[in-house]
Design a protein around this motif. Structure first.
Motif, mmCIF file in Angstrom:
data_model
loop_
_atom_site.group_PDB
_atom_site.id
_atom_site.type_symbol
_atom_site.label_atom_id
_atom_site.label_comp_id
_atom_site.label_asym_id
_atom_site.label_seq_id
_atom_site.Cartn_x
_atom_site.Cartn_y
_atom_site.Cartn_z
ATOM 1 N N ARG A 52 6.933 67.144 7.630
ATOM 2 C CA ARG A 52 5.843 67.701 8.449
ATOM 3 C C ARG A 52 6.363 68.140 9.811
ATOM 4 O O ARG A 52 5.985 69.217 10.308
ATOM 5 N N GLN A 53 7.231 67.327 10.416
ATOM 6 C CA GLN A 53 7.805 67.691 11.715
ATOM 7 C C GLN A 53 8.682 68.940 11.601
ATOM 8 O O GLN A 53 8.642 69.808 12.471
ATOM 9 N N TYR A 109 6.714 62.432 6.835
ATOM 10 C CA TYR A 109 6.652 62.641 8.283
ATOM 11 C C TYR A 109 7.732 63.614 8.739
ATOM 12 O O TYR A 109 7.473 64.528 9.519
#
Length: 75
Positions: free
Chosen positions: A18-19, A15
């Motif tokens: 991806r951010q 996560y």
């Protein structure tokens, strides 16, 4: 423990990566991670060109990947 320098750190590597990548793609060269990742990619490409077994592309990917990982997980 939450790092105060990284307020959006959730502890989930996928996560967070991806951010970070989304921010780099959206902000371009204004994002604080873009220039170091590109610089390490260039250094990796130069090192890959000098080594007999490693290619330029593999050196570029290794250098940029290492710095991207260290930007997502600094410790």
């Amino acid at each position: 423990m939450t790092d105060p320098r990284r307020p959006n750190d959730t502890g989930d590597f996928i996560y967070d990566a991806r951010q970070e990548l989304a921010g780099m793609l959206q902000d371009g060269m204004r994002h604080p991670s873009t220039k170091p990742v590109l610089a390490w990619g260039a250094l990796g490409a130069v090192a890959g060109a000098m080594l007999p077994v490693v290619s330029v592309g593999l050196g570029l990917a290794a250098g940029a990947g290492y710095k991207f990982y260290k930007r997502v997980r600094p410790d």
